[in-house]
Design a protein around this motif. Structure first.
Motif, short mmCIF file in Angstrom:
data_model
loop_
_atom_site.label_atom_id
_atom_site.label_comp_id
_atom_site.label_asym_id
_atom_site.label_seq_id
_atom_site.Cartn_x
_atom_site.Cartn_y
_atom_site.Cartn_z
N UNK A 1 0.64 -1.29 0.05
CA UNK A 1 -0.10 0.04 -0.18
C UNK A 1 0.97 1.29 0.08
N UNK A 2 0.42 2.44 -0.61
CA UNK A 2 1.10 3.38 -0.58
C UNK A 2 1.45 4.29 0.75
N UNK A 3 0.66 3.54 1.59
CA UNK A 3 0.89 4.21 3.11
C UNK A 3 2.04 3.61 3.62
N UNK A 4 2.45 2.67 2.88
CA UNK A 4 3.84 1.80 3.53
C UNK A 4 4.88 1.81 2.51
N UNK A 5 4.65 2.74 1.54
CA UNK A 5 5.67 2.81 0.61
C UNK A 5 6.84 4.03 0.80
N UNK A 6 8.00 3.38 0.99
CA UNK A 6 9.02 4.25 1.43
C UNK A 6 10.20 4.01 0.38
N UNK A 7 9.89 5.03 -0.65
CA UNK A 7 10.82 4.60 -1.84
C UNK A 7 12.38 5.16 -1.46
N UNK B 1 4.98 13.34 1.18
CA UNK B 1 6.35 13.84 1.69
C UNK B 1 7.42 12.93 1.44
N UNK B 2 7.06 11.54 1.52
CA UNK B 2 8.34 10.58 1.39
C UNK B 2 8.55 10.56 -0.21
N UNK B 3 7.40 10.91 -0.99
CA UNK B 3 7.34 10.76 -2.37
C UNK B 3 8.53 11.89 -3.16
N UNK C 1 -4.88 21.84 0.31
CA UNK C 1 -4.44 22.13 1.33
C UNK C 1 -3.69 20.87 1.97
N UNK C 2 -3.78 19.84 1.46
CA UNK C 2 -3.02 18.54 1.91
C UNK C 2 -1.55 18.78 1.10
N UNK C 3 -1.59 18.94 -0.08
CA UNK C 3 -0.31 19.30 -0.59
C UNK C 3 0.63 20.34 0.19
N UNK C 4 0.14 21.43 0.46
CA UNK C 4 0.58 22.27 1.44
C UNK C 4 1.27 21.55 2.69
N UNK C 5 0.21 21.05 3.52
CA UNK C 5 0.70 20.33 4.53
C UNK C 5 1.97 19.17 4.40
N UNK C 6 2.11 18.51 3.45
CA UNK C 6 3.04 17.56 3.09
C UNK C 6 4.40 18.59 2.57
N UNK C 7 4.34 19.88 2.35
CA UNK C 7 5.60 20.65 1.95
C UNK C 7 5.57 20.47 0.67
N UNK C 8 4.68 20.60 -0.28
CA UNK C 8 4.65 20.61 -1.67
C UNK C 8 3.99 21.85 -2.30
N UNK C 9 4.65 22.39 -3.39
CA UNK C 9 4.20 23.50 -4.17
C UNK C 9 3.39 23.03 -5.28
N UNK C 10 2.50 23.70 -5.96
CA UNK C 10 2.09 23.35 -7.23
C UNK C 10 2.71 24.11 -8.46
N UNK C 11 3.30 23.24 -9.30
CA UNK C 11 4.19 23.73 -10.41
C UNK C 11 3.19 23.97 -11.51
N UNK C 12 1.94 23.17 -11.67
CA UNK C 12 1.39 23.08 -12.98
C UNK C 12 0.01 22.37 -12.60
N UNK C 13 -1.01 22.87 -13.06
CA UNK C 13 -2.56 22.20 -12.69
C UNK C 13 -3.33 22.18 -13.82
N UNK C 14 -4.06 21.14 -14.35
CA UNK C 14 -4.91 21.13 -15.49
C UNK C 14 -6.08 20.25 -15.23
N UNK C 15 -7.29 20.50 -15.96
CA UNK C 15 -8.21 19.97 -15.52
C UNK C 15 -8.67 19.02 -16.95
N UNK C 16 -9.05 17.79 -16.65
CA UNK C 16 -9.42 16.57 -17.70
C UNK C 16 -10.45 17.14 -18.66
N UNK C 17 -10.11 17.05 -19.78
CA UNK C 17 -11.47 17.34 -20.86
C UNK C 17 -11.83 16.06 -21.68
N UNK D 1 8.67 19.56 -4.10
CA UNK D 1 8.91 20.25 -2.64
C UNK D 1 9.65 21.43 -2.41
N UNK D 2 8.79 22.16 -1.44
CA UNK D 2 9.11 23.62 -1.16
C UNK D 2 10.49 23.70 -0.93
N UNK D 3 10.95 22.59 0.14
CA UNK D 3 12.19 22.64 0.59
C UNK D 3 13.58 22.35 -0.44
#
Ligand SMILES: C[S@@+](CC[C@H](N)C(=O)[O-])C[C@H]1O[C@@H](n2cnc3c(N)ncnc32)[C@H](O)[C@@H]1O
Length: 200
Positions: free
Chosen positions: A90-96, A123-125, A164-180, A196-198
């Protein structure tokens, strides 16, 4: 794998392709190594990621799907090494491994994680990315808050909740697109590319 909605496959692959091409040309994304998260039997790996990346790893909770991938659906690609490691967890246990991937692609799977597991996974990703690598999320979005499906224990989040969860994980949005091009009556689908912001 798409719950009978095969009609979405063609527009899905088309818009994902446009998205990755934008990340390559506008943001300098490299295309050596990707990881398909919640891969199933490898629909996204076969029809999308392997067309853009040299090697693709897969993570999938259901080991039967990975067995079907390596014995049948992606047999040749597994044998010639274009499909690399297959992680049956499971992704919850994935430590890449740190610094391995150009892209971690998560599609139609994050609805199965709790908010806290999702934040930890993201965050791990981000730590497993190479320089200028990106975590890509492609998910159904609700118009507000959370929509819970008690039948398959999934939760569809709004775009605002995801962001808001991306932000909590320390990630910033580079690009966003809606499916058509999806049929009416389905949830809206969004794609985000995150870093990652870091570290970037
Ligand atoms: C709707 S399918 C999507 C498959 C693929 N991403 C696609 O778009 O064709 C969801 C997949 O996520 C897997 N899955 C569900 N919960 C998971 C978890 N916690 N970690 C990893 N995979 C999970 C399921 O077994 C299933 O293969």
């Amino acid at each position: 794998m798409l719950g009978g909605l095969e009609v979405v496959h063609v527009p899905d692959i088309r818009d994902s392709t446009k998205f990755i091409e934008k990340l390559r040309t506008k943001h300098g994304l490299k295309t050596q190594y990707a990881c398909d998260c919640g891969a199933g039997i490898g629909r996204v790996t076969k029809h999308f990621l392997l067309l853009h990346f040299e090697t693709v790893d897969m993570v999938e909770q259901n080991s039967q799907f990975l067995e079907a991938a390596s014995s049948t659906y992606l047999r040749e690609e597994k044998q010639n090494g274009r499909v690399g490691q297959m992680f049956s967890l499971g992704l919850q246990d994935f430590d890449p491994v740190k610094g391995r991937y150009d892209v971690i692609w998560c599609q139609w799977v994050l609805s199965h994680l709790t908010d806290s597991d999702l934040v930890k996974f993201l965050h791990n990703s981000a730590q497993s990315l190479k320089h200028n690598g990106m975590v890509c999320v492609k998910e159904n979005v609700a118009s507000r808050g959370y929509v819970v499906d008690s039948e398959d224990s999934s939760v569809t989040r709004s775009a605002e909740v995801y962001e808001s969860l991306f932000k909590k994980a320390g990630l910033k949005i580079i690009e966003v697109q809606t499916q058509t091009g999806f049929p009416d009556g389905l949830f809206k689908v969004k794609m985000w590319a995150l870093q990652s912001i870091e570290f970037n």
